[in-house]
Design an enzyme around this catalytic site. Structure first.
Site, short mmCIF file in Angstrom:
data_model
loop_
_atom_site.label_atom_id
_atom_site.label_comp_id
_atom_site.label_asym_id
_atom_site.label_seq_id
_atom_site.Cartn_x
_atom_site.Cartn_y
_atom_site.Cartn_z
N HIS A 1 0.80 -1.23 0.00
CA HIS A 1 0.00 0.00 0.00
C HIS A 1 0.83 1.28 0.00
O HIS A 1 0.28 2.38 0.01
CB HIS A 1 -0.95 0.04 1.20
CG HIS A 1 -0.26 0.25 2.51
ND1 HIS A 1 0.32 -0.77 3.22
CD2 HIS A 1 -0.04 1.38 3.23
CE1 HIS A 1 0.86 -0.28 4.33
NE2 HIS A 1 0.67 1.02 4.37
C1 UD1 Z 1 -2.21 5.60 5.77
C2 UD1 Z 1 -0.91 6.17 6.33
C3 UD1 Z 1 0.20 5.13 6.18
C4 UD1 Z 1 -0.19 3.81 6.79
C5 UD1 Z 1 -1.53 3.35 6.23
C6 UD1 Z 1 -1.99 2.13 6.97
C7 UD1 Z 1 -0.64 8.59 6.10
C8 UD1 Z 1 0.03 9.66 5.34
N1 UD1 Z 1 -0.48 7.34 5.59
O1 UD1 Z 1 -2.01 5.40 4.38
O2 UD1 Z 1 1.36 5.60 6.83
O3 UD1 Z 1 0.79 2.86 6.50
O4 UD1 Z 1 -2.51 4.39 6.43
O5 UD1 Z 1 -2.93 1.39 6.25
O6 UD1 Z 1 -1.27 8.83 7.09
N2 UD1 Z 1 -9.44 4.58 1.74
C9 UD1 Z 1 -10.62 3.90 1.68
N3 UD1 Z 1 -11.19 3.50 2.86
C10 UD1 Z 1 -10.67 3.79 4.07
C11 UD1 Z 1 -9.47 4.50 4.11
C12 UD1 Z 1 -8.85 4.88 2.94
O7 UD1 Z 1 -11.15 3.62 0.60
O8 UD1 Z 1 -11.25 3.39 5.09
C13 UD1 Z 1 -8.78 4.98 0.46
C14 UD1 Z 1 -9.14 6.39 0.00
O9 UD1 Z 1 -9.23 6.37 -1.38
C15 UD1 Z 1 -7.93 7.19 0.42
C16 UD1 Z 1 -6.79 6.19 0.28
O10 UD1 Z 1 -7.37 4.93 0.66
O11 UD1 Z 1 -7.73 8.33 -0.38
C17 UD1 Z 1 -5.60 6.49 1.18
O12 UD1 Z 1 -6.00 6.64 2.56
P1 UD1 Z 1 -5.10 7.50 3.57
O13 UD1 Z 1 -5.58 7.29 4.94
O14 UD1 Z 1 -4.97 8.88 3.08
O15 UD1 Z 1 -3.69 6.88 3.40
P2 UD1 Z 1 -3.24 5.34 3.39
O16 UD1 Z 1 -2.65 5.05 2.06
O17 UD1 Z 1 -4.33 4.49 3.90
N1 UDP Z 2 -3.52 -5.87 8.71
C1 UDP Z 2 -4.82 -6.37 8.79
N2 UDP Z 2 -5.48 -6.66 7.63
C2 UDP Z 2 -4.92 -6.53 6.40
C3 UDP Z 2 -3.59 -6.01 6.33
C4 UDP Z 2 -2.92 -5.68 7.50
O1 UDP Z 2 -5.35 -6.54 9.87
O2 UDP Z 2 -5.58 -6.84 5.39
C5 UDP Z 2 -2.83 -5.50 9.97
C6 UDP Z 2 -1.45 -6.07 10.17
O3 UDP Z 2 -1.49 -7.33 10.78
C7 UDP Z 2 -0.82 -5.02 11.08
C8 UDP Z 2 -1.45 -3.73 10.60
O4 UDP Z 2 -2.65 -4.10 9.94
O5 UDP Z 2 -1.21 -5.24 12.43
C9 UDP Z 2 -0.52 -3.03 9.66
O6 UDP Z 2 -1.19 -2.00 9.00
P1 UDP Z 2 -0.76 -1.44 7.59
O7 UDP Z 2 0.06 -2.43 6.85
O8 UDP Z 2 -1.99 -0.94 6.93
O9 UDP Z 2 0.10 -0.15 7.99
P2 UDP Z 2 1.64 0.09 8.32
O10 UDP Z 2 2.03 -0.82 9.42
O11 UDP Z 2 2.41 -0.12 7.07
O12 UDP Z 2 1.67 1.52 8.71
#
Ligand code: UD1
Ligand code: UDP
Length: 369
Positions: free
Chosen positions: A214
């Protein structure tokens, strides 16, 4: 179950600010340890993640109290999301006057909460302080550095994080090496990760590689996603690939036809218990997640991190993690699947023992008491 006094009661609760999937996993043991000490707490969900599979499922799986408030901030560009987070959090903190704000990890909700609290004169505690990738193209790296500078308490998960904070001039009096609360959650739920039951429920093959991607650097550029899709199709010739797809990359991977290969199985994001069960049952994991690098280290599952760097080098020196590029992914995966690689290079990272939440709660109650 709400955890607070009524809004506006001028209480001095500890406010936990959470917003994105990894925050929930890190906050759960801290909230539980403070609850056991009878601390007055408030859980503030920013709404950065909002889909049931990205948010509510974690509260159900982890027994986290229902948030006292959900600010409903949602998605947006960095500036607009951070601005909305700050406006919502300022209103929340002014109204409820927390005595301390606890922030987790490195997401936009983390840095927004630290900025707002610091300007209101509310002490900030940062859980997972001091991690550094030294890669400023990652939004998280900027969030980490700013948050640490604004924090009154820095809870570090590894000795190198303590070193980074010292190098940036953070007073050692603020820094506490406490281990890793994400690993508390993992160890506390070990008997609930049932890989066989998941395999049967989802009709997964006997042998598979779990994948999750992601990071913007991997999934935001369609050409890059097309190349990664080719690599994952090659990987699927070695073993079935099972990939719960983060919403960020979903449209791009769909357009690139990732799911078209007969041995690639795409899933919706999984809840925590199912995801760790998937990891536990995997022959290897391909990821760019921070948390997954740590969880595989403890589960002993080989982890191939598709990134040029990691802010969690302890997962390489003490765990099963290795960095791979798009170009060496297949050769490395082949070796790992053949068992030709020594997996665990060291002992478990220090203090990753399931007691970090307790250590953090102890410092927080002493500090605010
Ligand atoms: C965010 C964090 C990242 C973390 C990740 C965990 C920031 C800058 N990034 O990235 O560090 O590793 O979360 O998963 O804070 N979206 C949905 N449904 C949701 C949430 C998001 O569809 O419930 C989609 C939307 O299109 C959104 C995109 O995901 O624009 C990105 O979501 P966002 O929270 O901005 O950043 P992540 O890539 O999820
Ligand atoms: N995770 C989850 N479901 C998924 C992918 C990840 O529950 O489909 C959990 C994973 O076990 C860990 C956390 O989400 O506990 C990590 O989140 P993510 O990879 O989104 O963010 P990051 O750690 O890179 O910030």
């Amino acid at each position: 179950m709400a955890t607070s006094a009524p809004p506006g009661s001028q209480d001095t609760a500890i406010a936990h600010v959470v917003g994105a999937r990894p925050n929930f996993v890190k906050a759960a043991p801290v909230v539980a340890a403070l609850r056991a000490r009878g601390a007055h707490q408030r859980v503030v969900h920013t709404g950065q993640h909002y889909d049931d599979r990205m948010s509510a499922v974690f509260f159900r799986d982890l027994g986290l109290p229902t948030p006292d408030v959900d600010l409903g901030v949602g998605s947006g560009s960095h500036a607009s999301q951070t601005a909305d987070l700050m406006v919502g959090l300022e209103r929340e903190f002014v109204e409820n006057q927390p005595g301390m704000v606890v922030v987790y990890g490195d997401v936009n909700s983390t840095v927004a909460a630290a900025l707002v609290a610091a300007k209101l004169g509310i002490p900030v505690a940062h859980v997972e302080a001091g991690l550094r990738s030294f890669d400023d193209t990652m939004p998280e790296e900027i969030n980490r550095r700013v948050t640490d500078q604004l924090s009154d308490l820095c809870f570090a998960t590894s000795p190198e994080a303590v070193g980074h904070l010292a190098a940036e001039g953070v007073s050692t009096a603020k820094v506490h090496l406490v281990g890793n609360p994400m690993i508390d959650t993992l160890l506390g739920n070990l008997d609930r990760f049932d890989a066989e039951a998941l395999r049967a429920r989802l009709a997964l093959p006997e042998r598979y590689v779990a994948a999750t991607l992601h990071r913007p650097a991997n999934v935001d550029d369609p050409d890059n996603v097309a190349r990664l899709t080719e690599r994952l199709h090659e990987a699927a010739e070695l073993a079935d690939i099972v990939m719960p797809v983060h919403p960020r990359g979903k449209a791009a991977f769909d357009r690139a036809g990732l799911g078209d290969h007969p041995r690639v199985r795409l899933l919706e994001p999984l809840g925590y218990l199912d995801f760790v069960a998937l990891t536990r049952g995997a022959a290897a994991v391909v990821t760019d997640s921070g948390g997954v690098q740590e969880e595989t280290t403890i589960l002993g599952v080989p982890c191939l991190t598709l990134r040029p760097n990691t802010e969690r080098p302890v997962t390489i020196t003490h765990g099963t993690n290795r960095l791979v590029t798009e170009d060496d992914l297949i050769a490395t995966l082949d070796k790992v699947l053949d068992g030709h690689v020594d997996e665990r290079l060291g002992d478990t990272p220090p203090l990753w023992d399931g007691r970090s939440g307790e250590r953090i709660a102890s410092v927080l109650t002493r500090w605010s008491g």
